[in-house]
Every structure is written in structure tokens, then in C-alpha cells.
Scaffold this active site. Sequence first.
Site, PDB file in Angstrom:
ATOM      1  CB  SER A   1      -0.955   0.015   1.208  1.00 34.40           C
ATOM      2  OG  SER A   1      -0.230  -0.072   2.417  1.00 34.40           O
TER       3      SER A   1
ATOM      4  CG  ASP B   1      -3.973   5.823   6.901  1.00 31.74           C
ATOM      5  OD1 ASP B   1      -2.818   5.706   7.332  1.00 31.74           O
ATOM      6  OD2 ASP B   1      -4.392   5.189   5.909  1.00 31.74           O
TER       7      ASP B   1
ATOM      8  CG  HIS C   1      -1.107   3.958   4.460  1.00 33.74           C
ATOM      9  ND1 HIS C   1      -2.316   3.506   4.976  1.00 33.74           N
ATOM     10  CD2 HIS C   1      -0.512   2.902   3.873  1.00 33.74           C
ATOM     11  CE1 HIS C   1      -2.446   2.218   4.678  1.00 33.74           C
ATOM     12  NE2 HIS C   1      -1.362   1.823   4.021  1.00 33.74           N
TER      13      HIS C   1
END
Length: 377
Positions: A46, A339, A342
Site C-alpha cells: 500500500s 491515517d 500511511h
Amino acid sequence: MDLARLLCALGLLVLVLPEQLKAVNAGAVGGSRSCGFPAVYNFGDSNSDTGAISAAISEVPPPNGESFFGHPSGRFSDGRLIIDFIAEKLQLPYLSPYLDSLGTNFRHGANFATGGSSIRPGGYSPFHLGIQLSQFIRFKSHSIALYKQLSSNRRLPRPEDFSKALYTFDIGQNDLAYGLQHGTVEEVRASIPAILNQLSQAISQLYKEGARFFWVHNTGPDGCLPYSVIYDQSKPVNLDQSGCVMPLNEVAQEFNRQLKDSVSRLRSELPLAVFTYVAVYSAKYALISNAKSQGFVDPFDFCCGSYYGYHIDCGKKAIVNGTVYGNPCKNPSRHISWDGIHYSQAANLLIAERILNGSFSNPPVSVTEACRLSKNV
């Protein structure tokens, strides 16, 4: 005098195969001319997913993407990721995710990174590195065949560009996180050689497919992620001077030490390849350690999502005693963490500026010159 003429003059050209000569010329030592990479092929999780999870499983919801794209872009951030800044630095378009079937353009590369992915199978995502590698091999063979068949092929990579492209890696964080979630620190440490062996096998397979230029990120300081600190059960005993969880960072550092050794071995085993090992860990830790002097708020105060006794994911909301929690902060650019897991676009930009100029690389070369052999390794 170019290299070919020099070798002729020395009577040595007969010792050099055509492919070797091409590789040596492409990666000649010294010089400051840009490599002119025509494409980038990225493998990861991610940290560099530009839309694969959104295409394959479920849409990454708003407010992700709000600061730059103005809407969700498939990225786990308020804006651009490091891979986007790599593309910008190389003057290439942002990478289309391989798994996205709509609006994609693969002329200048493709992104195989998928949120949750790990090097080894059996983690958070089915799209581990082995699957990403299989996707690339299929992508390469089919795109070459189509390129030769179609008269209009402007969205397909040129066959000759596969050997000239930059192959980037940012993967391994989830192998450690999943291992620590389901085992002990000692067990995760013991698993690192097997994890990196699979990474080396994947890179060797890409080499057989013609890849020559590799840009390899090490893993970041997982112990500095806000949720790592929140969920650590031994605070404050395990926290370092920056407020990060030491055991988690020590595992990441051991992974990185062995990764650097693996890259060194690959340099010997794959003589036509050029490797750049990038110490992303150091760049991220330096930013977190000096957050306030860089204009950021507390590095453990994230922007999107909440933690008030229970986890509220970014993009979701919850009402607790009549109060709505989960709304994003008003100024994401003042937060390092977007968040809790990240990084924000602002943090990604600063990290990218530091790593793309070669300051945290071995050898110390800019991403624009990552095709060049160096004596400084």
C-alpha cells in the site's frame, strides 16, 4: 573515445558479448547525464499502490486523495505517494495499476503493487510478490504480442523498453507486521532470511526476463507508525527518544541489514544488473524525529480516522456519546501520518526529495542516474 572503440584499441572487444557491451555502455561509471528511463515497473504494497486494491477488491474511500487529486485515486494517502514523485522526477506519467481495466496507459510502465501485499504468501493480501511477478511476466508477453499486432498501440509499452526500464521495489513491511501479529519477535527475526530469499528469487526472475536496473527501498520504521505506538502494550518502557516502539524498529533494522546484504549478493550473481539500495528507513525516521522543526504537528497525531478506545478507519465515521468521530483534520499538510499507518502527501514529498537525489542510497546516485555502475558500493 567511446567504450567500444577503446576496447577495440586494447584488443579486448572479442571478450565482450553484445549484450554485455550494451549493458556496460548503458551503465558506464561516472557522468551526470540522465538515464532517460522510458518506463517504471513497480512491485510493492500500500505504500506504492496507485489503485490496485480499488480495482480488485474495494474502492479506497474519500477523503483519500483530497489534497492533490480532489477525489479518491486508489492511494492510501491524501495525495501523492513516493512512487508518484519517482515518476515526476523521471518526467513520466503516474503509473497505472496493472489490475485496473479502465483508463489505463501502460506505455511508460505499470504498477503491480497492491495494498496489504507481502513478499511471502499467506499474509494480509492474496497479491503477494510471487503473484505480482506472474502478473508482470504475463503482462510483458501479452503486451509484446499485441504491440506487434495492433496498428494503434500508443497505450502499450514498446518491447525494447522492458530492458531499459527502472524496476522499483517497496515491499516487506507487511511480512514483518503479519509475523509480529501472529508470532514473536524472535520468530519474525528467524523468518527474515527466507523472506529475503524469495525477494532475491523474484529479482533474479525479472533479470531473466531482461530487467537490468533495480531501485530497492528498504522497509520503514514500523515502530514509529501511530497505530504501532497506540497498540503497544508495554509503553513507555519500549519507546525510544522519538516515541517509537523500539522492538518493532529493531526488527525492521535487522530486515534492512539483511536486505542490503542480499542486494550485494545479487550484484555479484547478476553481473549485467545495476542495483540501487535506498535507505527509506533513515529518511523516514529522520523526518519523524524532527517533525516539529519541519513544521509538522506531533508525528503520532494522524489526520484521517480516529482512535478513542476503538479503531475508526479513515473514510469511516462513528458517533460516540453524540459526538461524530472520524472526520479528517483540516490541514493534512501539517501531519506526517495520514491515517495512522500511511504517510501524508506532505511527508511523502519530503521523503522523496531526500531519497531521490541519492542522499540515502547505496551507491549514492540520483534516481535519474540509477542506470550507472558505481565504484561506491
